[in-house]
Write an enzyme that holds these catalytic residues in place. Structure first.
Site, PDB file in Angstrom:
ATOM      1  N   ASP A   1     -14.294  -5.241  -3.696  1.00  0.00           N
ATOM      2  CA  ASP A   1     -14.496  -5.381  -2.259  1.00  0.00           C
ATOM      3  C   ASP A   1     -15.936  -5.835  -2.072  1.00  0.00           C
ATOM      4  OD1 ASP A   1     -11.966  -4.409  -1.300  1.00  0.00           O
ATOM      5  OD2 ASP A   1     -12.603  -2.391  -1.869  1.00  0.00           O
TER       6      ASP A   1
ATOM      7  N   ASP B   1       0.858  -1.184   0.000  1.00  0.00           N
ATOM      8  CA  ASP B   1       0.000   0.000   0.000  1.00  0.00           C
ATOM      9  C   ASP B   1       0.893   1.233   0.000  1.00  0.00           C
ATOM     10  OD1 ASP B   1      -2.130  -1.693   0.082  1.00  0.00           O
ATOM     11  OD2 ASP B   1      -2.478  -1.491   2.235  1.00  0.00           O
TER      12      ASP B   1
END
Lengths: 201, 253
Positions: free
Chosen positions: B130, B11
């Protein structure tokens, strides 16, 4: 000097990065003279077959590529490998460069995950100088939905994906084609590119 | 035989590596290029950079990270996060990424998948999802980092994106993410049964056995993890060795 043919259809920078890393001199070019003057040629390519053949032709490079492939070490990568064959059936029937006899057809089997994406293990066929020293347990990176259909005599390496999928083809002289991406295949891929560079006299 | 892939995810915010726990609580850690090299040495089969840079102006920093990494790491690189337009896809691929992962924007504007696949090829369009459980064997798709329920059925969505030309799906379970209790096997099974494109399992890996289990029990072709690798709890090499000893095909580096 290795000429990387830049005809607007390929991840040319990855190939250039890998050759730079190996300290093999190379140039990205769409200039016929530079391709003629180079010691070796790489034809990269991603995307669809007909559009890549069109782009090559629009760049005015089809003839020089066909000619030079017979004169010096020549490596087609991924779609660039598929373009070596006589014809493809991606979307429509379309002529290829005709440097190795065979065709390119959709990989289809019920339940088979397409694209064939990931690392697969090379199994060896005919002797091929740029695969020397690669050894057993050599995994290389693939991503494609169409595959070559060609004679065993051109098959330097294949992988198993619901049957034999040509991985490396070789005409026995100057023309090589890798269905996988040597520039994305870690140390094994770099070694194959180094071997290719070593063909330069 | 095609090997299953182990994919570490980094990330990245403003060019630095961070890690969110359940999408919150970010902590600055290090240089993404260096970390990508470390993962490469450990035998990572691909590397994913997930860009969580908030401001659009700073997105150029991510491209610099990709450019530098592509000069030193010769395995596939994927960039996700913040990709909104065909131009963003083009810039990211030109910087040296092999694939982009589109998530929220693909839900808001599904034609981005088709346009991207038509122009650059399906092989470089991964759709990140997601999803969260709403009932037995039923999930809905969320956007904006798992904050907004789009009330789209997950199975309908994966079938649609396959038709639009996506080359791969990266499926993150909001329920499993951050729990370290293993991948969301029921969700993965349902999605793998619904499509014929590769599916990457994401969210929930906490133990080494979670990786062999996801390959043994679902059709996932790859497994992704971030914090587990990032905090050094497991190395990519250890995970691959474990899977191999359980009879799962793994690339030998």
């Amino acid at each position: 000097m290795i000429a990387i043919v830049d005809y607007g259809a390929g991840n040319i920078f990855s190939v250039k990065n890998a050759l730079d890393y190996l300290e093999l001199e190379s140039i990205l070019t769409s200039d016929a003279k530079e391709i003629e003057n180079a010691d070796a040629v790489i034809l990269p390519g991603v995307g669809a077959f007909p559009s890549a053949m069109n782009k090559l032709s629009e760049s005015g490079l089809t003839d020089v590529v066909k000619r030079e492939a017979k004169n010096k070490p020549f490596l087609g990568i991924c779609l660039g490998m598929q373009m070596l064959f006589d014809k493809s059936y991606e979307f429509e029937e379309c002529d290829g460069l005709g440097l190795i006899s065979g065709s390119v057809e959709k990989m289809e089997k019920p339940g088979l995950i397409i694209p064939h994406m990931g690392w697969n293990k090379l199994e060896y066929g005919v002797n091929c100088p740029i695969l020397h020293g690669i050894g057993d347990d050599a995994y290389v990176y693939f991503v494609h939905s169409y595959a070559a259909v060609t004679d065993e005599k051109y098959l330097a390496a294949w992988v198993d994906y619901a049957g034999r999928v040509p991985a490396m083809v070789y005409d026995g002289s100057t023309v090589y084609g890798a269905q996988f991406h040597p520039e994305k295949s870690g140390d094994i891929g770099l070694k194959i590119l180094r071997n290719f560079g070593g063909l330069i006299k | 035989m095609l090997a299953k892939r182990i994919i570490p995810c980094l990330d990245v915010r403003d060019g630095k590596v961070v890690k969110g726990v359940k999408f919150e609580g970010v902590r600055d850690v290090g240089d993404p290029v260096e970390l990508a090299e470390i993962y490469n040495r450990q035998g990572a089969d691909e590397i994913v950079f997930y860009d969580i840079t908030a401001s659009y102006e700073k997105r150029g920093v991510m491209l610099d990270v990709v450019r530098e990494t592509a000069k030193r790491v010769f395995v596939p690189l994927t960039v996700g996060g913040g990709i909104k337009t065909v131009e963003d896809i083009r810039d990211t691929l030109r910087a040296g990424a092999d694939k982009v992962s589109v998530n929220s924007q693909a839900v808001k504007n599904p034609s981005l998948i088709k346009e991207g696949a038509d122009i650059f090829g399906s092989q470089c369009i991964c759709v990140g999802i997601d999803a969260k459980k709403i009932a037995d064997n039923k999930w809905t798709v969320y956007i904006n980092g798992g904050r907004v329920d789009m009330q789209i059925d997950l199975i309908d969505w994966v079938k649609r994106i396959e038709q639009l030309g996506a080359g791969e799906i990266c499926l993150n379970s909001i329920d499993a993410d951050g729990t370290k209790e293993g991948f969301d096997l029921p969700m993965l099974k349902s999605v793998c049964n619904a499509v014929n494109i590769p599916v990457i399992a994401s969210g929930g890996a906490g133990k080494i056995k979670d990786f062999s289990e996801v390959f043994e029990k679902t059709g996932a072709t790859a497994a992704l993890a971030a914090s587990l690798f990032h905090f050094g709890e497991l190395t990519v090499g250890e995970v691959k060795e474990h899977c191999r000893s359980n009879g799962i095909a793994m690339r030998v580096k």
